[in-house]
Motif scaffolding. Structure first.
Motif, mmCIF file in Angstrom:
data_model
loop_
_atom_site.group_PDB
_atom_site.id
_atom_site.type_symbol
_atom_site.label_atom_id
_atom_site.label_comp_id
_atom_site.label_asym_id
_atom_site.label_seq_id
_atom_site.Cartn_x
_atom_site.Cartn_y
_atom_site.Cartn_z
ATOM 1 N N ASP A 59 0.813 -1.212 0.000
ATOM 2 C CA ASP A 59 0.000 0.000 0.000
ATOM 3 C C ASP A 59 0.852 1.269 0.000
ATOM 4 O O ASP A 59 0.378 2.338 0.395
ATOM 5 N N THR A 61 2.569 4.617 -1.136
ATOM 6 C CA THR A 61 2.177 5.709 -2.019
ATOM 7 C C THR A 61 3.420 6.529 -2.387
ATOM 8 O O THR A 61 4.428 6.506 -1.662
ATOM 9 N N SER A 121 -11.382 -0.824 -6.436
ATOM 10 C CA SER A 121 -10.789 -0.682 -5.116
ATOM 11 C C SER A 121 -10.750 0.791 -4.741
ATOM 12 O O SER A 121 -10.653 1.667 -5.612
ATOM 13 N N ARG A 123 -8.378 2.257 -3.089
ATOM 14 C CA ARG A 123 -7.018 2.768 -3.166
ATOM 15 C C ARG A 123 -6.168 1.811 -3.989
ATOM 16 O O ARG A 123 -6.528 0.643 -4.159
ATOM 17 N N LEU A 125 -3.320 -0.671 -4.782
ATOM 18 C CA LEU A 125 -2.484 -1.651 -4.111
ATOM 19 C C LEU A 125 -1.496 -2.233 -5.117
ATOM 20 O O LEU A 125 -1.834 -2.448 -6.283
ATOM 21 N N THR A 164 0.162 5.429 6.061
ATOM 22 C CA THR A 164 -0.628 5.626 4.851
ATOM 23 C C THR A 164 -1.873 6.428 5.174
ATOM 24 O O THR A 164 -2.625 6.093 6.094
ATOM 25 N N HIS A 166 -5.362 7.468 4.044
ATOM 26 C CA HIS A 166 -6.471 7.156 3.142
ATOM 27 C C HIS A 166 -7.759 7.152 3.949
ATOM 28 O O HIS A 166 -7.759 7.049 5.171
#
Length: 296
Positions: A59, A61, A121, A123, A125, A164, A166
């Motif tokens: 995950d 970014t 999804s 976000r 992945l 992360t 989100h």
């Protein structure tokens, strides 16, 4: 307290990360990144100012990679972060001597990028063990960042990974949201299908035009390329004859270039001598038959 993991493996420097606790995993975890200068084959103009990072968390970014280098690995300015699993092309490196891996799916990149399917999804992945290329603003920044990476690997410093950020829901709300994303709005889905099929039809038409042109034009040896679908509008006889004449002109003066040509030439000369001998013997026989032959 520094950990006891190795500082390097091959050309890669090993950087230890500590992943902060989260709602889904309340305990702190360790993760290791493998970093080295980017060395694609063949080299690209931007490769001297790039670093190749392997084994990124699923995950991760781009903002986390930027924060990692800006806060703990030199603080040099980053121009771009490109993950290998992203749809945009990137010049990724492969270990020297390693086997090439086939692309998953094997689809056409142009078609995939022309009409993206609706996301399923909340976000993005990445696959487990994914990699990314970190591009700096200049070569000096990349070299300074690599020195900071080597220093952190040598001292086995544990670097905290930024959490992360989100807004993904958890628990039952997460699965409800995923169910909704798996069944997108029919209008949105139809627009994606139409855009994909328009791009596909355009590519197929271009391939058909190229194949038709190949069926119509003879090659440099005067032959017509045999392609699937039969011959439509075959090449004119004048064009084929012109190609053959051009091929003959190129071959002039090359009769004794290959060994088999020399053998054939000697055979032709021997046949010509034998033919002359037979002709002379026939003439002698005719003169004897007419009793006009007087040997000297």
């Amino acid at each position: 307290m520094p950990s006891s993991h190795p500082s390097s493996v091959g050309d890669f420097a090993i950087v230890s990360l500590t992943v902060p606790p989260s709602k889904v995993f309340p305990s702190q975890a360790k993760h290791y990144l493998y970093i080295r200068p980017n060395a694609p084959k063949p080299p690209t103009p931007t490769s001297p100012r790039e670093l190749f990072v392997v084994n990124t968390p699923v995950d991760t970014t781009p903002s986390q990679i930027r924060a990692l280098f800006s806060q703990y690995l030199g603080g040099f300015r980053i121009d771009r972060v490109q993950f290998s699993s992203s749809t945009a092309p990137a010049a990724l490196t492969t270990p020297s001597g390693g086997k090439k891996r086939k692309r998953r799916g094997g689809g056409d990149t142009a078609l995939e990028g022309a009409a993206a399917w609706p996301t399923t999804s909340e976000r993005e992945l990445h696959p487990s063990g994914d990699s990314c290329v970190v591009s700096f603003v200049d070569e000096a920044s990349a070299a300074g960042a690599m020195k900071a990476v080597l220093r952190a690997a040598r001292t086995r410093t544990e670097i905290p990974l930024a959490p992360t950020v989100h807004d993904a829901a958890l628990g039952q709300a997460r699965y409800v949201r995923l169910h909704e994303l798996q069944y997108p709005d029919p209008v949105v889905l139809q627009d994606s299908v139409d855009a994909f099929m328009a791009t596909f039809n355009s590519a197929e038409a271009e391939r058909a035009r190229a194949a038709a042109k190949a069926r119509q034009m003879p090659d440099e040896d005067g032959f017509i390329t045999v392609t699937r679908g039969g011959r439509n509008n075959p090449a004119r006889a004048e064009e084929v004859q012109a190609r053959l004449e051009k091929q003959k002109e190129r071959q002039n003066g090359r009769d004794d270039f290959y060994r088999f040509q020399l053998r054939e030439k000697r055979k032709d000369e021997a046949k010509e001598l034998q033919r002359g001998f037979e002709e002379q013997r026939r003439r002698v026989q005719e003169m004897r038959g007419k009793r006009k032959y007087r040997p000297e």
